[in-house]
Design an enzyme around this catalytic site. Structure first.
Site, PDB file in Angstrom:
ATOM      1  N   HIS A 283       0.838  -1.194   0.000  1.00  0.00           N
ATOM      2  CA  HIS A 283       0.000   0.000   0.000  1.00  0.00           C
ATOM      3  C   HIS A 283       0.872   1.242   0.000  1.00  0.00           C
ATOM      4  CE1 HIS A 283       0.902  -0.608   4.251  1.00  0.00           C
ATOM      5  NE2 HIS A 283       0.396   0.572   4.549  1.00  0.00           N
TER       6      HIS A 283
ATOM      7  N   HIS B 221       1.424   3.836   1.935  1.00  0.00           N
ATOM      8  CA  HIS B 221       1.864   4.562   3.123  1.00  0.00           C
ATOM      9  C   HIS B 221       3.391   4.559   3.112  1.00  0.00           C
ATOM     10  CE1 HIS B 221      -2.080   4.269   5.680  1.00  0.00           C
ATOM     11  NE2 HIS B 221      -2.065   5.312   4.873  1.00  0.00           N
TER      12      HIS B 221
ATOM     13  N   ASP C 152       5.940   4.257   5.028  1.00  0.00           N
ATOM     14  CA  ASP C 152       6.822   3.268   5.637  1.00  0.00           C
ATOM     15  C   ASP C 152       6.824   1.937   4.882  1.00  0.00           C
ATOM     16  OD1 ASP C 152       4.167   3.009   6.523  1.00  0.00           O
ATOM     17  OD2 ASP C 152       4.740   1.965   8.357  1.00  0.00           O
ATOM     18  N   HIS C 153       6.096   1.894   3.767  1.00  0.00           N
ATOM     19  CA  HIS C 153       6.076   0.682   2.952  1.00  0.00           C
ATOM     20  C   HIS C 153       6.573   0.906   1.530  1.00  0.00           C
ATOM     21  CE1 HIS C 153       3.832  -1.933   5.825  1.00  0.00           C
ATOM     22  NE2 HIS C 153       3.560  -0.737   6.318  1.00  0.00           N
TER      23      HIS C 153
ATOM     24  N   HIS D 274      -7.419  -1.751   5.699  1.00  0.00           N
ATOM     25  CA  HIS D 274      -6.570  -0.697   6.248  1.00  0.00           C
ATOM     26  C   HIS D 274      -7.157   0.664   5.849  1.00  0.00           C
ATOM     27  CE1 HIS D 274      -3.106   0.777   8.244  1.00  0.00           C
ATOM     28  NE2 HIS D 274      -2.448   1.161   7.174  1.00  0.00           N
TER      29      HIS D 274
ATOM     30  N   ASP E  51      -0.324  -3.869   5.928  1.00  0.00           N
ATOM     31  CA  ASP E  51      -0.972  -3.541   7.203  1.00  0.00           C
ATOM     32  C   ASP E  51      -2.459  -3.905   7.129  1.00  0.00           C
ATOM     33  OD1 ASP E  51       1.500  -2.475   7.703  1.00  0.00           O
ATOM     34  OD2 ASP E  51       0.817  -0.405   7.884  1.00  0.00           O
TER      35      ASP E  51
END
Length: 301
Positions: free
Chosen positions: A60, A62, A64-65, A140, A210
């Site tokens: 996804h 976000h 941090d990914h 999520h 997530d």
């Protein structure tokens, strides 16, 4: 099957922890799963050859990914890569990456292919002769997929003593490996099971991060060999997990139990906690086979 954890902590990178990225080696293929900030540095630290990574899966959008994706793509080019690179991720990932490449005039030296995902149903997104990859729709705050990697059933193993006993010509060996019976010159039919062994059982790996607790994924990951499931919070922060659409260690263990998974690996820990051992302690109250991911750790199955 080997899993190398490059990073497994939530939110922001720190000097001692890294955001999500991992490499799965399966059937001699290397797949990069998520690409948080600092991924290329972690690849170097773990001595993983950049040139062997031809497929990157982004769960996804976000940061941090995937904030490490543009840097990784650019470094591949600086190293003179010529092999195709395939990116699988949510719709929008192509726009984000190509905008950065265009504005920095840093086009790749290799062909870059984007496979953008929009479906809320599980679908096959990669398949070759040995491995198939399916999406696992997760729950999520933005559109998110996990990924199920499955080995295909391999060839049967030749029983060398048996084929010699029946004086079977080498020309029939591949037919036997493919599961076929053999007819001798005198008309005798030798059943395949008499001259071969069952193939090694295929392995499977599910990446689920997530996500909030989401039982809808159970039919997709049923009987999976190894399940990596996010466990951002401990049970004491269950309300926060529900608010942010993340999972607790106990919820991850419950999914593993209901899916009849053989092994659970926890990750994506919130950095609010002093250590990660408590995640394992809580999960083991529900599911016995629990391992803890940590930056730089690897697991072989």
């Amino acid at each position: 099957m080997k899993l190398t954890i490059l990073g497994c902590y939530a939110a922001t990178p720190r000097t001692i922890t890294n955001p999500t990225a991992q490499v799965l080696e399966i059937k001699n293929r290397l797949f990069l799963i998520d690409c948080g900030e600092g991924t290329q540095v972690q690849l170097r630290k773990n001595k993983i050859k950049f040139s062997k990574i031809n497929h990157i899966f982004i769960s996804h959008l976000h940061g941090d990914h995937f904030f490490g994706l543009i840097g990784t793509i650019s470094t591949f080019a600086l190293l003179g890569r010529t092999t195709d690179l395939h990116i699988y991720g949510p719709k929008g990932v192509k726009e984000i990456i190509t905008l950065q490449l265009r504005l920095s005039n840093s086009w790749t030296t290799y062909d870059l292919f984007f496979h953008e995902l929009e479906s809320n149903e599980s679908q096959i997104i990669f398949e070759d002769s040995k491995v198939v990859v399916k999406t696992i729709p997760l729950k999520h705050r933005v559109y998110t997929n996990g990924f199920l990697f499955e080995e295909k059933l391999g060839e049967r193993k030749l029983n060398v003593d048996a084929v010699q006993q029946y004086h079977i010509h080498t020309a029939y060996y591949q037919k036997i490996k493919n599961g076929g019976d053999v007819t001798l010159e005198d008309g005798t039919v030798i059943e395949n099971k008499k001259v071969s062994f069952d193939p090694i059982p295929p392995l499977s790996y599910a990446f689920c991060s997530d996500t909030a607790y989401h039982e809808a994924i159970l039919p997709i990951i049923k009987n999976v060999d190894v399940l990596y499931h996010e466990a951002t919070f401990l049970q004491s922060e269950e309300a926060l997990a529900q608010k942010t659409l993340h999972s607790t260690a106990i919820e991850a263990a419950t999914i593993a139990l209901k899916a009849n998974a053989k092994q659970l690996i926890l990750g994506h820990y919130s950095t609010r906690y002093e250590g990660i051992e408590r995640f394992k302690e809580e999960a083991k109250t529900i599911f016995p086979n629990v391992l803890l991911a940590d930056d730089g750790s690897s697991f072989e199955f």
